[in-house]
Scaffold this active site. Structure first.
Site, PDB file in Angstrom:
ATOM      1  N   LYS A 173      -1.262  -2.684   1.951  1.00 20.41           N
ATOM      2  CA  LYS A 173      -1.854  -4.021   2.125  1.00 20.41           C
ATOM      3  C   LYS A 173      -1.492  -4.596   3.496  1.00 20.41           C
ATOM      4  O   LYS A 173      -0.338  -4.565   3.894  1.00 20.41           O
ATOM      5  CB  LYS A 173      -1.335  -4.966   1.040  1.00 20.41           C
ATOM      6  N   THR A 205       0.559 -18.293  -0.357  1.00 21.86           N
ATOM      7  CA  THR A 205       0.218 -16.927  -0.796  1.00 21.86           C
ATOM      8  C   THR A 205       1.267 -16.386  -1.769  1.00 21.86           C
ATOM      9  O   THR A 205       1.468 -15.183  -1.871  1.00 21.86           O
ATOM     10  CB  THR A 205       0.108 -15.987   0.420  1.00 21.86           C
ATOM     11  N   GLY A 207       2.673 -14.889  -4.833  1.00 24.63           N
ATOM     12  CA  GLY A 207       2.107 -14.133  -5.963  1.00 24.63           C
ATOM     13  C   GLY A 207       0.869 -13.315  -5.639  1.00 24.63           C
ATOM     14  O   GLY A 207       0.246 -12.751  -6.545  1.00 24.63           O
ATOM     15  N   THR A 208       0.528 -13.201  -4.365  1.00 25.27           N
ATOM     16  CA  THR A 208      -0.697 -12.446  -4.018  1.00 25.27           C
ATOM     17  C   THR A 208      -0.575 -10.968  -4.409  1.00 25.27           C
ATOM     18  O   THR A 208      -1.522 -10.379  -4.924  1.00 25.27           O
ATOM     19  CB  THR A 208      -1.001 -12.525  -2.503  1.00 25.27           C
ATOM     20  N   GLY A 209       0.606 -10.391  -4.132  1.00 24.33           N
ATOM     21  CA  GLY A 209       0.781  -8.962  -4.421  1.00 24.33           C
ATOM     22  C   GLY A 209       0.740  -8.693  -5.921  1.00 24.33           C
ATOM     23  O   GLY A 209       0.109  -7.724  -6.372  1.00 24.33           O
ATOM     24  N   CYS A 210       1.416  -9.540  -6.701  1.00 19.36           N
ATOM     25  CA  CYS A 210       1.426  -9.370  -8.170  1.00 19.36           C
ATOM     26  C   CYS A 210       0.001  -9.492  -8.717  1.00 19.36           C
ATOM     27  O   CYS A 210      -0.428  -8.724  -9.580  1.00 19.36           O
ATOM     28  CB  CYS A 210       2.296 -10.444  -8.826  1.00 19.36           C
TER      29      CYS A 210
HETATM   30  N1  LIG Z   1      -3.890 -15.204   4.249  1.00 20.35           N
HETATM   31  C1  LIG Z   1      -4.592 -14.285   3.577  1.00 20.35           C
HETATM   32  N2  LIG Z   1      -5.938 -14.319   3.578  1.00 20.35           N
HETATM   33  C2  LIG Z   1      -6.660 -13.390   2.903  1.00 20.35           C
HETATM   34  N3  LIG Z   1      -6.116 -12.391   2.191  1.00 20.35           N
HETATM   35  C3  LIG Z   1      -4.769 -12.292   2.166  1.00 20.35           C
HETATM   36  C4  LIG Z   1      -3.937 -13.229   2.844  1.00 20.35           C
HETATM   37  N4  LIG Z   1      -2.631 -12.903   2.619  1.00 20.35           N
HETATM   38  C5  LIG Z   1      -2.648 -11.810   1.820  1.00 20.35           C
HETATM   39  N5  LIG Z   1      -3.937 -11.425   1.560  1.00 20.35           N
HETATM   40  C6  LIG Z   1      -4.365 -10.317   0.704  1.00 20.35           C
HETATM   41  O1  LIG Z   1      -3.671 -10.468  -0.528  1.00 20.35           O
HETATM   42  C7  LIG Z   1      -3.377  -9.181  -1.084  1.00 20.35           C
HETATM   43  C8  LIG Z   1      -1.871  -9.077  -1.283  1.00 20.35           C
HETATM   44  O2  LIG Z   1      -1.297  -8.742  -0.025  1.00 20.35           O
HETATM   45  P1  LIG Z   1       0.126  -9.110   0.498  1.00 20.35           P
HETATM   46  O3  LIG Z   1       0.313  -8.290   1.730  1.00 20.35           O
HETATM   47  O4  LIG Z   1       0.233 -10.589   0.595  1.00 20.35           O
HETATM   48  O5  LIG Z   1       1.019  -8.608  -0.708  1.00 20.35           O
HETATM   49  P2  LIG Z   1       2.532  -8.854  -0.996  1.00 20.35           P
HETATM   50  O6  LIG Z   1       3.284  -9.116   0.256  1.00 20.35           O
HETATM   51  O7  LIG Z   1       2.961  -7.732  -1.850  1.00 20.35           O
HETATM   52  O8  LIG Z   1       2.495 -10.164  -1.850  1.00 20.35           O
HETATM   53  P3  LIG Z   1       3.747 -11.072  -2.318  1.00 20.35           P
HETATM   54  O9  LIG Z   1       3.888 -12.124  -1.277  1.00 20.35           O
HETATM   55  O10 LIG Z   1       3.289 -11.626  -3.624  1.00 20.35           O
HETATM   56  O11 LIG Z   1       4.943 -10.184  -2.439  1.00 20.35           O
HETATM   57  C9  LIG Z   1      -3.959  -8.165  -0.087  1.00 20.35           C
HETATM   58  O12 LIG Z   1      -5.248  -7.818  -0.504  1.00 20.35           O
HETATM   59  C10 LIG Z   1      -3.972  -8.932   1.223  1.00 20.35           C
HETATM   60  O13 LIG Z   1      -4.888  -8.423   2.154  1.00 20.35           O
HETATM   61  C1  LIG Z   2       9.542 -12.071 -10.412  1.00 20.90           C
HETATM   62  C2  LIG Z   2       8.868 -11.813  -9.113  1.00 20.90           C
HETATM   63  N1  LIG Z   2       8.196 -10.646  -8.955  1.00 20.90           N
HETATM   64  C3  LIG Z   2       7.580 -10.392  -7.781  1.00 20.90           C
HETATM   65  C4  LIG Z   2       7.616 -11.297  -6.743  1.00 20.90           C
HETATM   66  C5  LIG Z   2       6.943 -10.947  -5.424  1.00 20.90           C
HETATM   67  O1  LIG Z   2       6.150 -11.895  -4.965  1.00 20.90           O
HETATM   68  C6  LIG Z   2       8.312 -12.510  -6.963  1.00 20.90           C
HETATM   69  N2  LIG Z   2       8.386 -13.460  -5.999  1.00 20.90           N
HETATM   70  N3  LIG Z   2       8.931 -12.738  -8.149  1.00 20.90           N
END
Ligand SMILES: Nc1ncnc2c1ncn2[C@@H]1O[C@H](COP(=O)(O)OP(=O)(O)OP(=O)(O)O)[C@@H](O)[C@H]1O
Ligand SMILES: Cc1ncc(CO)c(N)n1
Length: 277
Positions: A173, A205, A207-210
């Site tokens: 990502k 953003t 929780g985007t990854g979850c």
């Molecule tokens: N500002 C943004 N605008 C559009 N899409 C985004 C943005 N930030 C993240 N994304 C998208 O959100 C999804 C999750 O990506 P991200 O890299 O944020 O994951 P992450 O770091 O694992 O998340 P978390 O912050 O929850 O740990 C991907 O599809 C990414 O491209």
């Molecule tokens: C419990 C939990 N899982 C995953 C993430 C990653 O965003 C978080 N902030 N908290």
């Protein structure tokens, strides 16, 4: 109804972890069950503390749900320690569940550490080889390939190196990159496929990854093939970030009601017949 399992940590603030996973699953119309690995005291400002659940209780939760429900897909998020990863891998193998989406959570968006350092090797050696798809962010991909966070490296190189760890697909990502486009890259061992969307200018953003990994698991359960499952999930996360959820004072979570007319659904009296007494 298709059933999906999340094995992850609880976020008391409701924006990430188990809570984000179950909200996402509900939005896609699948039944979500959960095995909790750790309880975090967390809000939009950061992680104030966490404790892991005992190995015994993680194993019991896994036996409870895997012996009763029938899962079409599952995802892992925060696993916290090597011991927890090992019991999760053993149970997934024992019950032969397909469509494993591994989100290798290491650090919260606030910068707080959610995975013991020695567990990185266990993720690489035991969990990734049984995954259908892994969804590391840029930093996680660098750590998993033995690089420093500051090192400049393309998503292509990261994806191809990660694929060698034995999963079927790698989705790196690019959410944390800069530029107009939020670009994620899928690699199947042969071809690279890009999933791009407009980058939304926001700090909200959490929780985007979850959310993305749960959306992929939900769509795999619904029998979409991997590219279609990711495409649908990318659309969902983009809309959810755009809509945002201004609930706290820090980095706010995404909005799981983004494509609904309003935030409480249609519970108007005309759609319900009430018996008054
Ligand atoms: N500002 C943004 N605008 C559009 N899409 C985004 C943005 N930030 C993240 N994304 C998208 O959100 C999804 C999750 O990506 P991200 O890299 O944020 O994951 P992450 O770091 O694992 O998340 P978390 O912050 O929850 O740990 C991907 O599809 C990414 O491209
Ligand atoms: C419990 C939990 N899982 C995953 C993430 C990653 O965003 C978080 N902030 N908290």
């Amino acid at each position: 109804m298709k059933q999906v399992l999340t094995i992850a940590g609880s976020d008391s603030g409701g924006g990430a972890g188990i809570q984000a996973d179950l909200k996402t699953m509900t939005a896609f119309g699948v039944y979500g069950a959960s095995v909790i690995t750790a309880v975090t005291a967390q809000n939009t400002l950061g992680v104030q503390g966490f404790e892991t659940v005992s190995i015994d209780l993680v194993a019991k939760q896994l036996d409870s749900v895997l012996s009763d429900l029938k899962f079409s897909a599952l995802k892992t998020g925060m696993l916290a320690t090597s011991e927890i990863i090992e019991v999760v891998v053993d149970k997934i193998k024992e019950y032969q569940v397909d469509n494993l989406v591994v989100d290798p959570v290491m650090v919260a968006s606030s910068g707080d550490i959610l995975l013991a350092e020695e567990a990185i090797t266990t993720i690489k050696e035991e969990l990734i080889p049984i995954a259908k798809v892994i969804t590391p962010n840029l930093n996680e991909a660098k750590v998993l390939t033995g690089r420093g966070i500051e090192e400049e490296v393309s998503l292509e190189i990261l994806a191809s190196e990660l694929h060698k760890l034995g999963c079927e697909y790698v989705l790196v990502k690019g959410g944390h990159q800069s530029g107009e486009i939020a670009r994620d890259l899928l690699y199947d061992g042969v071809d690279f496929i890009e999933f791009s969307a407009e980058r939304i200018d926001t700090k909200d953003t959490h929780g985007t990854g979850c959310t993305l990994s749960s959306a992929i698991a939900s769509n795999l359960a619904l029998e979409y093939e991997i590219k279609e499952a990711i495409q649908r999930s990318k659309k969902y996360i983009t809309e959810a970030i755009k809509a945002g959820c201004k609930v706290g004072q820090g980095n706010n979570p995404v909005n799981h009601f983004a494509d609904r007319k309003n935030s409480i659904g249609d519970f108007s009296s005309s759609s319900l017949k009430l018996n008054s007494t």
